[in-house]
Design a protein around this motif. Structure first.
Motif, short mmCIF file in Angstrom:
data_model
loop_
_atom_site.label_atom_id
_atom_site.label_comp_id
_atom_site.label_asym_id
_atom_site.label_seq_id
_atom_site.Cartn_x
_atom_site.Cartn_y
_atom_site.Cartn_z
N GLY A 264 0.94 -1.27 -0.04
CA GLY A 264 -0.04 0.09 -0.08
C GLY A 264 0.80 1.17 0.01
O GLY A 264 0.72 2.12 -0.89
N GLU A 265 2.01 1.20 0.97
CA GLU A 265 2.81 2.37 0.90
C GLU A 265 3.38 2.64 -0.44
O GLU A 265 3.70 3.77 -0.94
CB GLU A 265 3.65 2.23 2.06
CG GLU A 265 4.67 3.56 2.04
CD GLU A 265 6.05 3.38 2.76
OE1 GLU A 265 6.17 4.08 3.67
OE2 GLU A 265 6.81 2.53 2.76
N LYS A 266 3.86 1.63 -1.08
CA LYS A 266 4.65 1.83 -2.13
C LYS A 266 3.78 2.26 -3.31
O LYS A 266 3.96 3.53 -4.20
CB LYS A 266 5.24 0.46 -2.80
CG LYS A 266 6.06 0.48 -3.85
CD LYS A 266 6.65 -0.93 -4.33
CE LYS A 266 7.31 -0.80 -5.49
NZ LYS A 266 6.43 -0.08 -6.68
N ILE A 267 2.50 1.97 -3.51
CA ILE A 267 1.56 2.33 -4.56
C ILE A 267 1.18 3.81 -4.17
O ILE A 267 1.12 4.61 -5.06
CB ILE A 267 0.33 1.40 -4.42
CG1 ILE A 267 0.57 0.12 -4.90
CG2 ILE A 267 -0.86 2.13 -5.37
CD1 ILE A 267 -0.69 -1.08 -4.70
N ILE A 268 0.82 4.13 -2.95
CA ILE A 268 0.50 5.45 -2.98
C ILE A 268 1.72 6.56 -2.99
O ILE A 268 1.41 7.73 -3.59
CB ILE A 268 -0.14 5.92 -1.23
CG1 ILE A 268 -1.03 7.02 -1.43
CG2 ILE A 268 0.94 6.01 -0.17
CD1 ILE A 268 -2.15 6.70 -2.14
N LYS A 269 2.82 6.07 -2.72
CA LYS A 269 3.93 6.83 -3.02
C LYS A 269 4.13 7.38 -4.31
O LYS A 269 4.21 8.57 -4.92
CB LYS A 269 5.42 6.21 -2.52
CG LYS A 269 5.57 6.41 -1.01
CD LYS A 269 7.12 5.88 -0.70
CE LYS A 269 7.55 6.24 0.62
NZ LYS A 269 8.64 5.78 0.86
N ASP A 270 3.94 6.37 -5.25
CA ASP A 270 3.86 6.59 -6.71
C ASP A 270 2.79 7.48 -7.21
O ASP A 270 2.97 8.27 -7.93
CB ASP A 270 3.80 5.30 -7.61
CG ASP A 270 5.13 4.33 -7.26
OD1 ASP A 270 6.01 4.83 -7.12
OD2 ASP A 270 4.98 3.17 -7.73
N ILE A 271 1.77 7.15 -6.53
CA ILE A 271 0.54 8.06 -6.97
C ILE A 271 0.52 9.43 -6.36
O ILE A 271 0.34 10.52 -7.12
CB ILE A 271 -0.79 7.41 -6.35
CG1 ILE A 271 -1.11 6.15 -7.01
CG2 ILE A 271 -1.96 8.46 -6.79
CD1 ILE A 271 -2.24 5.14 -6.65
N PHE A 272 0.99 9.65 -5.29
CA PHE A 272 1.25 11.06 -4.88
C PHE A 272 2.32 11.84 -5.88
O PHE A 272 2.10 13.06 -6.28
CB PHE A 272 1.94 11.05 -3.24
CG PHE A 272 0.93 10.93 -2.28
CD1 PHE A 272 -0.35 11.03 -2.42
CD2 PHE A 272 1.44 10.72 -0.92
CE1 PHE A 272 -1.36 10.95 -1.52
CE2 PHE A 272 0.56 10.25 0.02
CZ PHE A 272 -0.74 10.52 -0.32
N LYS A 273 3.37 11.19 -6.00
CA LYS A 273 4.38 11.47 -7.18
C LYS A 273 3.83 12.12 -8.48
O LYS A 273 3.85 13.16 -8.89
CB LYS A 273 5.51 10.58 -7.29
CG LYS A 273 6.83 11.07 -7.73
CD LYS A 273 7.82 10.03 -7.25
CE LYS A 273 9.00 10.02 -8.26
NZ LYS A 273 9.79 8.84 -8.08
#
Ligand SMILES: C[S@@+](CC[C@H](N)C(=O)[O-])C[C@H]1O[C@@H](n2cnc3c(N)ncnc32)[C@H](O)[C@@H]1O
Length: 281
Positions: A264-273
């Motif tokens: 979940g953390e990995k996915i959201i970091k990419d989306i925030f970016k």
């Protein structure tokens, strides 16, 4: 007769809607693709809104977060939508008529989420939930955030309403805050420790050499809350929140995501970016 007036939303809310839409779509797709998928997923919108809004930018309708979650390719097992406004719940009912697994609640999120919704998302029942906590301002109760962290099965999106906090609570003169605003902040933060994070000793002191305090920056304050989400609420992963800015480039709120899942953390970091550079059009 009362008629539903749709919320007019600023561009930053459109960005928020896209972020959550991207996350729920990506996360459920990754999870559904796992060979040994043992979990069932639930979507919760605790401040669900009417199901659509009007964009201030274009004047057009924009689907709200519950509708976006209903339309993802890998649907959730259940959808739980709560709103205090009966007309908005009627709007949600119309928007979700085609779907059988939708639970609608008209009332205050606090009791409903603890009594009726979270018990359907228990870790030991192999359930996992994404819970969107999206109030207009400083209207959330820390006990909900803490409960979500303790359950280990619930991940949250959370608005940290820094503009409301700056205007009403973290004043430059810390003695000048109304009791009512202090209780709103205590309720959101969970105790009074926000005072110690909100002000720092000024290096100069005053002209009599006495200690003076000055307000910390937005970033320092949101970092203290981020630490609290990890250390007090018990979320394993709380990436840097996304600052949601208005057309004057002022931060209206920070959008946090807190989870127990490294994926979940990995996915959201990419989306925030991906969405970080979007500016008010
Ligand atoms: C920012 S809007 C939600 C927008 C929605 N999540 C979306 O992105 O499409 C906040 C909503 O919270 C609702 N609300 C306000 N106080 C509430 C409460 N105590 N319990 C439940 N809903 C509440 C309002 O009626 C409003 O529809």
């Amino acid at each position: 007769m009362k008629t539903l007036k749709y919320d007019e939303i600023g561009y930053w809310s459109e960005v928020k809607l896209d972020i959550i839409k991207d996350y729920v779509a990506a996360y459920t797709t990754v999870m559904a693709g796992q060979k040994k998928a043992r979990f069932q997923y639930i979507y919760i919108d605790a401040f669900a809104g009417a199901g659509q809004h009007v964009s201030k930018r274009t004047g057009e309708f924009v689907p709200g977060s519950p509708v976006n979650a209903l339309n993802i390719p890998q649907p959730f097992l259940e959808y739980h939508f709560i709103d205090i406004n009966d007309l908005k719940v009627a709007g949600l009912e119309a928007a979700s008529r085609e779907h059988k697994n939708v639970f609608l609640y008209n009332g205050d999120f606090n009791k409903i989420i603890l009594d009726d919704v979270f018990p359907r998302a228990r870790y030991e029942d192999y359930k996992r939930a994404i819970c969107n906590l999206d109030p207009y301002g400083l209207h959330l109760d820390w006990s909900i955030i803490k409960k979500a962290g303790e359950m280990k099965s619930v991940e949250i999106f959370l608005n940290f309403p820094i503009m409301d906090i700056n205007m009403n609570v973290l004043k430059h003169d810390k003695e000048k805050v109304d009791d009512e605003q202090v209780s709103r902040m205590n309720r959101f933060w969970g105790d009074e420790s926000w005072r110690q994070f909100g002000y720092a000793e000024s290096l100069q002191g005053n002209m009599f050499g006495e200690t003076e305090y000055e307000k910390v920056t937005n970033e320092q304050f949101e970092q203290a809350f981020r630490k609290r989400l990890k250390e007090v609420a018990g979320f394993n992963f709380v990436p840097e929140p996304m600052p949601m800015r208005n057309s004057n480039n002022a931060v209206v709120y920070y959008l946090y995501f807190a989870t127990q899942s490294v994926t979940g953390e990995k996915i959201i970091k990419d989306i925030f970016k991906k969405h970080a550079q979007r500016q008010d059009a």
